[in-house]
Write an enzyme that holds these catalytic residues in place. Structure first.
Site, PDB file in Angstrom:
ATOM      1  N   SER A 113       0.832  -1.217   0.000  1.00 56.52           N
ATOM      2  CA  SER A 113       0.000   0.000   0.000  1.00 56.52           C
ATOM      3  C   SER A 113       0.866   1.266   0.000  1.00 56.52           C
ATOM      4  CB  SER A 113      -0.976  -0.001   1.170  1.00 56.52           C
ATOM      5  OG  SER A 113      -0.295  -0.182   2.378  1.00 56.52           O
ATOM      6  N   ASP A 157       8.325  -3.297  -5.775  1.00 55.46           N
ATOM      7  CA  ASP A 157       6.921  -2.943  -5.548  1.00 55.46           C
ATOM      8  C   ASP A 157       6.539  -1.689  -6.339  1.00 55.46           C
ATOM      9  OD1 ASP A 157       8.725  -1.575  -3.955  1.00 55.46           O
ATOM     10  OD2 ASP A 157       7.664  -1.917  -2.072  1.00 55.46           O
TER      11      ASP A 157
HETATM   12  O1  PMV Z   1       7.387  -7.247   2.492  1.00 58.47           O
HETATM   13  P1  PMV Z   1       7.185  -6.933   1.060  1.00 58.47           P
HETATM   14  O2  PMV Z   1       6.019  -7.620   0.467  1.00 58.47           O
HETATM   15  O3  PMV Z   1       7.230  -5.480   0.757  1.00 58.47           O
HETATM   16  O4  PMV Z   1       8.420  -7.574   0.287  1.00 58.47           O
HETATM   17  C1  PMV Z   1       9.735  -7.281   0.635  1.00 58.47           C
HETATM   18  C2  PMV Z   1      10.661  -7.922  -0.348  1.00 58.47           C
HETATM   19  C3  PMV Z   1      12.117  -7.716  -0.012  1.00 58.47           C
HETATM   20  O5  PMV Z   1      12.868  -8.336  -1.067  1.00 58.47           O
HETATM   21  C4  PMV Z   1      12.475  -8.415   1.281  1.00 58.47           C
HETATM   22  C5  PMV Z   1      12.488  -6.256   0.087  1.00 58.47           C
HETATM   23  C6  PMV Z   1      12.560  -5.522  -1.240  1.00 58.47           C
HETATM   24  O6  PMV Z   1      12.430  -4.295  -1.226  1.00 58.47           O
HETATM   25  O7  PMV Z   1      12.783  -6.148  -2.276  1.00 58.47           O
END
Ligand code: PMV
Length: 324
Positions: A113, A157
């Site tokens: 989010s 993300d």
């Molecule tokens: O926790 P999430 O769904 O935002 O995923 C984090 C993924 C990581 O590889 C641990 C951190 C990143 O920014 O890639």
């Protein structure tokens, strides 16, 4: 120039490669149908106003001074305030800005989010000014914002929010390659536990400082299976992709980021016939994903529910940020 735009950006699910992607390795990520919506308007008062009721922010305001992005900012307003500051530094805004967000998903799920609201803000401001920034320029402002707020992160993300679809992504957006597939047959189970991504990334960093060879080796193995899984995904070879997911889960377990609850849900999904299953994201909590054939889907959903997970219906591979 427009006075106001309504935009939305998708949430995301990490498919494979989490943690390693923070350290110059690739990952695979898909954009999900649950979206973040934002209404962004220019206002005459020279201030930033944020209403983000889903994260407990209402009527928060700050003047466009050198303090923007500094000081004691409520948690739910940090990403938007920093996004406005970073945008304003590059493409001077002519007036104040009001940002109102509404999410289709709980901020507890780990669907991203914060990054989705960052993406919405940056994109909406570029639309308001009629700048037609390309995706990489949007990515750079939004990714800088995420780093400014949380200090760490690969940017996967942010890329999912901007580009949408399913992406092969290399740390910091060095490579962002769309994978041409219609959708991925995933079942998603929420563990009921909110994971603190930054905290878990820091725990892994500490482990890497103590055992650098071991952790680097795990990252290399993950990078290797992500590269292979990309081909499986392109070929829609779910059997093979499931195998890579299971291997990836073993490596995440070795990094110490799984949990009893996640293990239980993953095991249940596999026993119910999933091609493969793993945690998705930082680990410890948030969600697990299982790759499921149409025939086994209901059984796998039942098994996850029995393991006390909450099944969330998720559409994968959806469109990136857009004007609504
Ligand atoms: O926790 P999430 O769904 O935002 O995923 C984090 C993924 C990581 O590889 C641990 C951190 C990143 O920014 O890639």
């Amino acid at each position: 120039m427009k006075d106001r735009v309504e935009v939305s950006a998708p949430g995301k699910l990490m498919l494979l490669g989490e943690h390693a992607v923070v350290y110059n390795r690739p990952c695979l990520v898909t954009a999900v149908g649950q979206r973040m919506h934002a209404s962004v308007e220019l206002i005459a008062d020279g201030a930033l106003t944020i209403d983000a009721p889903d994260v407990g922010v209402s009527g928060y305001t700050k003047l466009f001074t050198s303090d923007l992005g500094k000081g004691d900012i409520p948690r739910g307003a940090r990403f938007i305030e920093m996004a406005v500051r970073n945008f304003n530094e590059r493409h001077s805004l002519p007036a104040g800005v009001k940002v109102t967000t509404k999410s289709e998903f709980s901020s507890q799920f780990g669907f991203g989010s914060s990054s989705a609201s960052t993406v919405c803000t940056v994109y909406a401001l570029s639309e308001i000014l009629g700048l037609e920034l390309d995706k990489k320029e949007l990515f750079d402002i939004a990714y800088k914002t995420v780093l400014d707020v949380q200090g760490a992160g690969s940017g996967f993300d942010v890329a999912a929010g901007i580009y949408g679809g399913t992406l092969y992504f290399l740390t910091g957006g060095q490579e962002i390659e769309p994978i041409n597939i219609p959708s991925i047959p995933l079942v998603v189970g929420y563990s009921g536990i909110k994971a603190d991504t930054v905290e878990i990334v820091n725990q892994v960093k500490e482990k890497a400082a103590k055992k650098p060879k071991l952790v680097e080796n795990i990252y290399d193995n993950i990078a290797d299976l992500v590269t292979k899984a990309k081909v499986s995904l392109q070929n829609r070879d779910w059997d093979e992709l499931g195998v890579w997911m299971n291997h990836n889960q073993e490596h995440l377990d070795s990094l110490g980021v799984s949990s009893d609850k996640l293990d239980h849900m993953i095991e249940a999904a596999r026993k119910a016939g999933a091609y493969g299953a793993k945690l998705s994201g930082a680990g410890v909590g948030d969600c697990m994903i299982a790759l499921a054939s149409e025939e086994k889907k209901v059984e796998i959903e039942r098994a996850i529910t029995k393991a006390e997970g909450q099944v969330i219906n998720v559409e994968t591979n959806v469109e990136g940020v857009r004007v609504d």
